[in-house]
Scaffold this active site. Structure first.
Site, PDB file in Angstrom:
ATOM      1  CG  ASP A  30      41.000  61.826   3.628  1.00 29.37           C
ATOM      2  OD1 ASP A  30      42.044  61.152   3.539  1.00 29.37           O
ATOM      3  OD2 ASP A  30      40.997  63.030   3.959  1.00 29.37           O
ATOM      4  CE  LYS A  35      43.305  63.098  -0.393  1.00 29.45           C
ATOM      5  NZ  LYS A  35      44.291  62.662   0.619  1.00 29.45           N
ATOM      6  CG  LEU A 153      53.113  51.778   0.487  1.00 24.76           C
ATOM      7  CD1 LEU A 153      53.402  53.095  -0.172  1.00 24.76           C
ATOM      8  CD2 LEU A 153      51.655  51.424   0.284  1.00 24.76           C
ATOM      9  NE  ARG A 154      60.085  49.903  -3.190  1.00 24.52           N
ATOM     10  CZ  ARG A 154      60.627  49.149  -4.136  1.00 24.52           C
ATOM     11  NH1 ARG A 154      61.829  49.406  -4.586  1.00 24.52           N
ATOM     12  NH2 ARG A 154      59.977  48.132  -4.666  1.00 24.52           N
ATOM     13  N   GLY A 256      73.054  60.885  -5.453  1.00 18.19           N
ATOM     14  CA  GLY A 256      72.093  61.818  -6.035  1.00 18.19           C
ATOM     15  C   GLY A 256      71.946  63.036  -5.154  1.00 18.19           C
ATOM     16  CB  CYS A 263      59.107  58.086   4.635  1.00 12.62           C
ATOM     17  SG  CYS A 263      57.400  57.629   4.288  1.00 12.62           S
TER      18      CYS A 263
HETATM   19  N1  LIG Z   1      53.802  57.934   1.626  1.00  9.80           N
HETATM   20  C1  LIG Z   1      54.540  56.851   1.779  1.00  9.80           C
HETATM   21  O1  LIG Z   1      55.266  56.416   0.886  1.00  9.80           O
HETATM   22  C2  LIG Z   1      54.504  56.091   3.099  1.00  9.80           C
HETATM   23  C3  LIG Z   1      55.070  54.816   3.172  1.00  9.80           C
HETATM   24  C4  LIG Z   1      55.036  54.122   4.367  1.00  9.80           C
HETATM   25  C5  LIG Z   1      54.462  54.714   5.498  1.00  9.80           C
HETATM   26  N2  LIG Z   1      53.949  55.974   5.408  1.00  9.80           N
HETATM   27  C6  LIG Z   1      53.334  56.544   6.610  1.00  9.80           C
HETATM   28  O2  LIG Z   1      51.915  56.415   6.495  1.00  9.80           O
HETATM   29  C7  LIG Z   1      51.247  57.547   7.073  1.00  9.80           C
HETATM   30  C8  LIG Z   1      50.362  58.225   6.033  1.00  9.80           C
HETATM   31  O3  LIG Z   1      51.189  58.722   5.015  1.00  9.80           O
HETATM   32  P1  LIG Z   1      50.584  59.251   3.626  1.00  9.80           P
HETATM   33  O4  LIG Z   1      51.748  59.585   2.762  1.00  9.80           O
HETATM   34  O5  LIG Z   1      49.551  58.314   3.140  1.00  9.80           O
HETATM   35  O6  LIG Z   1      49.866  60.599   4.146  1.00  9.80           O
HETATM   36  P2  LIG Z   1      48.864  61.536   3.344  1.00  9.80           P
HETATM   37  O7  LIG Z   1      49.065  62.892   3.888  1.00  9.80           O
HETATM   38  O8  LIG Z   1      48.989  61.302   1.875  1.00  9.80           O
HETATM   39  O9  LIG Z   1      47.404  60.994   3.781  1.00  9.80           O
HETATM   40  C9  LIG Z   1      46.880  61.138   5.046  1.00  9.80           C
HETATM   41  C10 LIG Z   1      45.367  61.347   4.882  1.00  9.80           C
HETATM   42  O10 LIG Z   1      44.740  61.274   6.165  1.00  9.80           O
HETATM   43  C11 LIG Z   1      43.639  62.154   6.170  1.00  9.80           C
HETATM   44  N3  LIG Z   1      43.218  62.412   7.543  1.00  9.80           N
HETATM   45  C12 LIG Z   1      43.879  63.059   8.533  1.00  9.80           C
HETATM   46  N4  LIG Z   1      43.140  63.070   9.669  1.00  9.80           N
HETATM   47  C13 LIG Z   1      41.983  62.401   9.407  1.00  9.80           C
HETATM   48  C14 LIG Z   1      40.834  62.082  10.156  1.00  9.80           C
HETATM   49  N5  LIG Z   1      40.708  62.441  11.432  1.00  9.80           N
HETATM   50  N6  LIG Z   1      39.839  61.396   9.563  1.00  9.80           N
HETATM   51  C15 LIG Z   1      39.949  61.031   8.263  1.00  9.80           C
HETATM   52  N7  LIG Z   1      41.025  61.302   7.503  1.00  9.80           N
HETATM   53  C16 LIG Z   1      42.028  61.976   8.047  1.00  9.80           C
HETATM   54  C17 LIG Z   1      44.169  63.373   5.443  1.00  9.80           C
HETATM   55  O11 LIG Z   1      43.128  64.197   4.959  1.00  9.80           O
HETATM   56  C18 LIG Z   1      44.986  62.713   4.326  1.00  9.80           C
HETATM   57  O12 LIG Z   1      44.216  62.528   3.153  1.00  9.80           O
HETATM   58  C19 LIG Z   1      52.357  58.417   7.639  1.00  9.80           C
HETATM   59  O13 LIG Z   1      52.572  58.084   8.976  1.00  9.80           O
HETATM   60  C20 LIG Z   1      53.572  58.026   6.814  1.00  9.80           C
HETATM   61  O14 LIG Z   1      54.790  58.246   7.492  1.00  9.80           O
HETATM   62  C21 LIG Z   1      53.940  56.662   4.236  1.00  9.80           C
END
Ligand SMILES: NC(=O)c1ccc[n+]([C@@H]2O[C@H](COP(=O)([O-])OP(=O)(O)OC[C@H]3O[C@@H](n4cnc5c(N)ncnc54)[C@H](O)[C@@H]3O)[C@@H](O)[C@H]2O)c1
Length: 432
Positions: A30, A35, A153-154, A256, A263
């Site tokens: 990251d 972090k 995932l949820r 709700g 998402c």
């Molecule tokens: N959160 C969910 O429940 C979920 C479920 C399915 C899919 N998604 C998808 O997955 C993707 C990620 O979601 P998330 O909730 O994990 O996001 P998040 O914001 O929690 O995590 C993204 C991470 O990427 C890091 N990052 C960004 N640019 C970077 C780089 N150049 N190098 C290294 N690290 C970098 C950020 O610092 C951050 O920690 C999104 O597209 C989202 O739509 C999320």
């Protein structure tokens, strides 16, 4: 296999840890060095049941590592999962893919032997083509493939969802990559997960269509609950009656507040914008977005009625502020729209959330965090049950609330109206 997860958020950290637990060598990277340093000390940046133990175990076993160096980690890995954020664009028009393209540009410089680059982030159809274009350098064409592997995932159930997925979608027409990824997922396939190989574009669209459909289901039942409220019908009967039809299914059929989270709000808007690029109108999803965006107004109107339009100095307590239970995620939580309105009407807000105080609410002077349920509800005139945490399901309100004239507005229907009436508690819920 040697795997690197770029982006250690909800998706990257959970899936990376679970891949490590299956015996792979995983590096989660990251750009947020804080972090990464915390993770190395066993401090987990998100609330996700079961994750902490799994991270610590696999870090100790040296199957899971953390790094802020993208270059070194990519070089060491055979499979690179892109798990960075794809938020909504500031103008609300589609997905902002800046983080994705930045990563692709970084990876481009580092390819010297065959690598599979997998997008786990939710990206609009056609993004894989663009990533491929960015990374392509003539003589290196055969040194990589770009695959779509959307994540389903949820939050709150993420480890279970990784371990027992309904399906694993792999979007690629490259046989070699498909074989390697099928092998990576073999332990889950052997437990019953369906493995589906599609085109890359289809995989990208499956993710958006699934989220848009689930959002539609939620908005649908929310609107039916409005009808129930105006027609003396109990929405719970409707949810059960409809849900038993196997063509419909009972999940996502509970009314709700507006749907929120990281998402559905952004993905419904992004699929509309993608469709427009392909000269296609998605009128159903457009109405879902509109219905959801107006939902807080309806709930606020009910709050106004419950408090007889006298909100000034009324003490309103929110139980739970995240967009759903078992997560600390505040992204697009419906309370972030409701609280500013209530503050404008000069109400005094306090809240309790099992995942602690929230920076999103700390900017408001008249919003305070209570350290437990008891102190949160003690002085309340109105208690709003905003999320369905188990901790909120058996509260003895009568003994905890000082003001005996208090009202409860349960946005999750977790109590029985009948029991509440028997207890002489002013209790209101959704669609009942
Ligand atoms: N959160 C969910 O429940 C979920 C479920 C399915 C899919 N998604 C998808 O997955 C993707 C990620 O979601 P998330 O909730 O994990 O996001 P998040 O914001 O929690 O995590 C993204 C991470 O990427 C890091 N990052 C960004 N640019 C970077 C780089 N150049 N190098 C290294 N690290 C970098 C950020 O610092 C951050 O920690 C999104 O597209 C989202 O739509 C999320």
């Amino acid at each position: 296999m040697k795997i690197c997860m770029i982006g250690t958020g909800y998706v990257g950290l959970v899936t990376g840890t679970c891949f490590a637990d299956l015996g792979n060598d995983v590096i989660c990277i990251d750009k947020d060095t804080n972090k990464i340093n915390n993770l190395k000390k066993g401090i987990i940046p998100i609330y996700e049941p079961g994750l902490e133990e799994l991270v610590i175990k696999n870090y100790k076993n040296k199957k899971l590592n953390f790094s802020s160096s993208l270059n070194e980690s990519v070089k060491k890995s055979d499979i690179i999962f892109i798990c960075v954020g794809t938020p909504a664009k500031k103008n609300g028009n589609g997905a902002d893919l800046t983080q994705i393209y930045n990563v692709a540009k970084q990876i481009k410089k580092l390819i010297s032997k065959f690598k599979i680059i997998v997008t786990k982030s939710t990206v609009p159809l056609g993004t894989g083509d663009l990533i491929e274009k960015i990374i392509s350098v003539k003589k290196r064409k055969k040194l990589f493939s770009v695959v779509s592997n959307p994540e389903f995932l949820r939050e709150g159930e993420a480890i279970r969802d990784f371990s027992f997925p309904d399906r694993i979608i792999i979007g690629t027409d490259d046989n070699k990559s498909n074989k390697i990824l099928k092998n990576l997922y073999a332990p889950l396939i052997s437990k019953g997960a369906k493995y589906i190989n599609t085109s890359r574009r289809a995989a990208e669209l499956i993710k958006y269509s699934s989220n848009a459909f689930l959002a539609t289901k939620i908005s649908f039942i929310n609107e039916i609950s409005n009808l129930c409220e105006n027609s003396d019908v109990n929405i719970e009967d409707i949810s059960i009656g409809m849900g038993l039809d196997t063509r419909i299914g009972s999940r996502f059929l509970r009314p709700g507040p507006a749907y929120g989270g990281s998402c559905f709000p952004k993905d419904t808007k992004a699929i509309i914008s993608t469709a427009e690029k392909f000269k296609t109108k998605l009128s159903i999803i457009k109405s879902v977005v509109k219905s959801n965006e107006n939902r807080h107004l309806l709930l606020l109107k009910r709050i106004n009625i419950l408090l007889k339009y006298k909100l000034k100095k009324k003490k309103i307590c929110f139980l739970g502020v995240t967009f759903k239970a078992n997560t600390d995620d505040m992204r697009d939580s419906s309370c972030l729209k409701m609280i500013p309105f209530l503050l404008k009407k000069e109400a005094i807000i306090n809240y309790y959330d099992p995942t602690g105080s929230k920076k999103e609410l700390s900017k408001y002077k008249k919003v305070s965090f209570s350290k437990d349920i008891k102190s949160a509800v003690f002085k309340a005139d109105l208690i709003i049950i905003h999320t369905e945490w188990n901790a909120f399901k058996a509260i003895n309100f009568k003994s905890l609330v000082k003001n005996k004239n208090f009202t409860i507005f349960d946005l999750r229907n977790i109590y029985s109206s009948l029991k509440m009436r028997q207890l002489n508690i002013k209790y209101y819920s959704i669609g009942q």
